[in-house]
Design a protein around this motif. Sequence first.
Motif, PDB file in Angstrom:
ATOM      1  N   ASN A 529      16.030 -22.163 -24.363  1.00  0.00           N
ATOM      2  CA  ASN A 529      17.315 -21.457 -24.290  1.00  0.00           C
ATOM      3  C   ASN A 529      17.818 -21.440 -22.856  1.00  0.00           C
ATOM      4  OD1 ASN A 529      16.443 -18.849 -22.916  1.00  0.00           O
ATOM      5  ND2 ASN A 529      15.086 -18.865 -24.709  1.00  0.00           N
ATOM      6  N   ILE A 530      19.097 -21.136 -22.695  1.00  0.00           N
ATOM      7  CA  ILE A 530      19.727 -21.199 -21.370  1.00  0.00           C
ATOM      8  C   ILE A 530      19.182 -20.149 -20.422  1.00  0.00           C
ATOM      9  CG2 ILE A 530      21.689 -19.678 -21.871  1.00  0.00           C
ATOM     10  CD1 ILE A 530      21.889 -23.010 -19.942  1.00  0.00           C
ATOM     11  N   ASP A 531      18.835 -18.979 -20.937  1.00  0.00           N
ATOM     12  CA  ASP A 531      18.346 -17.910 -20.057  1.00  0.00           C
ATOM     13  C   ASP A 531      17.035 -18.299 -19.382  1.00  0.00           C
ATOM     14  OD1 ASP A 531      20.498 -16.234 -20.589  1.00  0.00           O
ATOM     15  OD2 ASP A 531      19.528 -15.351 -22.347  1.00  0.00           O
ATOM     16  N   ALA A 532      16.155 -18.942 -20.148  1.00  0.00           N
ATOM     17  CA  ALA A 532      14.872 -19.367 -19.572  1.00  0.00           C
ATOM     18  C   ALA A 532      15.099 -20.438 -18.507  1.00  0.00           C
ATOM     19  CB  ALA A 532      13.966 -19.900 -20.678  1.00  0.00           C
ATOM     20  N   LEU A 533      16.072 -21.328 -18.752  1.00  0.00           N
ATOM     21  CA  LEU A 533      16.365 -22.381 -17.778  1.00  0.00           C
ATOM     22  C   LEU A 533      16.965 -21.787 -16.503  1.00  0.00           C
ATOM     23  CD1 LEU A 533      16.685 -25.347 -16.934  1.00  0.00           C
ATOM     24  CD2 LEU A 533      18.849 -25.388 -18.188  1.00  0.00           C
ATOM     25  N   LEU A 534      17.848 -20.799 -16.643  1.00  0.00           N
ATOM     26  CA  LEU A 534      18.547 -20.230 -15.482  1.00  0.00           C
ATOM     27  C   LEU A 534      17.705 -19.237 -14.692  1.00  0.00           C
ATOM     28  CD1 LEU A 534      22.104 -19.541 -16.983  1.00  0.00           C
ATOM     29  CD2 LEU A 534      21.310 -21.567 -15.757  1.00  0.00           C
ATOM     30  N   LYS A 535      16.654 -18.720 -15.302  1.00  0.00           N
ATOM     31  CA  LYS A 535      15.869 -17.664 -14.651  1.00  0.00           C
ATOM     32  C   LYS A 535      15.191 -18.178 -13.381  1.00  0.00           C
ATOM     33  CE  LYS A 535      12.238 -14.248 -15.502  1.00  0.00           C
ATOM     34  NZ  LYS A 535      11.212 -13.758 -16.452  1.00  0.00           N
ATOM     35  N   MET A 536      15.472 -17.502 -12.288  1.00  0.00           N
ATOM     36  CA  MET A 536      14.860 -17.855 -11.006  1.00  0.00           C
ATOM     37  C   MET A 536      13.615 -17.002 -10.775  1.00  0.00           C
ATOM     38  SD  MET A 536      16.591 -20.244  -9.375  1.00  0.00           S
ATOM     39  CE  MET A 536      16.276 -20.021  -7.622  1.00  0.00           C
TER      40      MET A 536
END
Length: 685
Positions: A529-536
Amino acid sequence: MSPKEQIQSLRDELREHNFNYYVNDNPTISDFEFDKKLEQLKTLEAAHPEFYDATSPSVRVGGEVTKNFHTVKHINRMYSLDNSYSIDDLRDWETRIKKIVDGDIQYTCELKYDGASISLHYENGKFIQAVTRGDGNQGDEVTANVRTIKSVPLQLKGDDIPKKFEIRGEIVLPWEGFHKMNEEREAQGLDLYRNPRNTASGSLKLQDSAEVAKRPLDCLLYSLAGSNLPVKTQFDSLEYARKWGFKAPKESKLVDSIEEVFEFINHWDVARKELPYETDGVVIKVNSLDQQDELGFTAKAPKWAMAYKFAAEQVSTKLEEITYQVGRTGSITPVANLEAVEISGTTVRRASLHNADQIEKLDIRVGDEVYVEKGGEIIPKIVAVDLSKRPENSVPTVYATHCPECHTELVRSEGDAKHYCPNEMACPPQVKGRIQHFISRKAMDIDGIGSETVDQLVEAGMIHNYADLYDLTVEQVLPLDRMAQKSAENMINGIAASKQVPFERLLFGLGIRYVGETVAKKLAKQYKNIDALLKMPAEPEKNGLDLFADVTSAADKKIEELTAVPEIGESIARSLVEFIQDDYHIALIDRLKTAGLQLALSEEQLEGQTEKLTGKSFVISGVFEMSRNDLKKLVEDNGGKNSSSISSKTDYLIRGDKMGPSKLEKAEKLEITMISEQEFLDMVK
């Protein structure tokens, strides 16, 4: 003889005459006699419509009108081919494939015909559908038009025909027919067709199949696709195709070594000029289908085939001006504006200069006489300068320092070949280009909106980015040029329908630099999902007491995390981190979330996926009960990585029947764990 028997007898006879004339090039009846029998058949069929047959020779005349060509997903993907331009390229290719497959390798050499790629579908020996290549995953259905081509068999011959299969090839326009068509157009005062390839391709999209029937198109077939085919080699598949009634060019040759491949290339580099068709190279394929299966594919092309391109035609012309184009990611491409010149049947006025380094390397200047060729005979490029004709007042080219569109100062990162305009949010070509990329077929595939409409929407101030599309209404877009009520509704409906496009295609559509289709799929599969990809990662705490502590930044940690994903290199990772750290991009993604787009893998996509094999590398070799592709999918679905060759990094070798001795020897030497197909299946249960 009953009417039904008469009709069947005439159909069988005309099919045989048609095959002799258009496939075997050996007519056994005059044109007058053929036409007379065809008229007799039409008369009988008109009187007895109950005996209608879509494969009757009478349907060749066309008449069906297609207003819209439906998009069809290919059952078996139509890959493109990797190109080579030298003998050394082919030797390197042979070296690579010999590292993967064991035993002797034979090659099938085929001429590369220059036409429009097509996939023909047959069921129970009858022609049922024709689909263009499109983007390789899906194409346009052009069945009515292809049915008019005389060398396409509508009913196959023989009793060993697979129940259901596809055959791929090229729709071509022979030189003789091309010249005749242009003579007729010249007599009518019409513009002439530029070249056979584009004319053949354009013919497939004509709405009236009766017009297509008037064109002397031909169909050359070269590849079978499907399951349970009665062939073991590529060369056998050509022989079977001819036996069933297809026109598979007889210039193909089976050879035992790469040296014989070179002989074939050298012969046809000269002899091709006597052929009735355009051809621009030779396609070399590993002959054994088992070896092809073992070699597999890259993201874009089969590893078991290579297209050798003949040397491109070169011409000289004058460079009149250098201008600069801005791409959707801000990249600047210098363009040579040329005095018009004819190359390979097309008029060329522009050519790419690639980047500042290329201009400096060739010392290209305005006013120079330059040599131009079509790279791969498609994209024109400047390859040299005729210094003997350089004007005395010539001055070196000074590369642009500011964006030609928004006048922002250009930047160039260390190690990057291109200059970039950093004004992403306000530079018009970048704004339009990103939206056009977002709506494109491989990304969101939004019906009812094209590049011209995007231009209008941006210029009218209705949209400034792709997220703005989801706020548009029918009433807002109605005032646009050439926009009627129906087209406005289609556009808004198309935008709404795109909310169901899968996550990986949305990720590709975001236009992140270096994130193409394949990378987007890898990232979607890895992060879900996008949130996992964007999480820094969390920023490290600064310890004021230890001034020399090794503190790794959050950005560096994220880059490290991303590069651990198979096939994600540092350039991709850095580009992703730049995107993630930009508040403007995050705001756009939040708006896409609110609009209801798919920013995660669906439950269906997640079904069957586990982390059981995470961190494990597998090599699959031999013959199995399951298809090798299904085994590879199971590896990936469970978090593992597929590799084509054995190395010290290989964790498991899935060993099938008829596995090559050299692979076995290497696996034993490296002490690689070898498992059977069933043992592997037990691992992922």
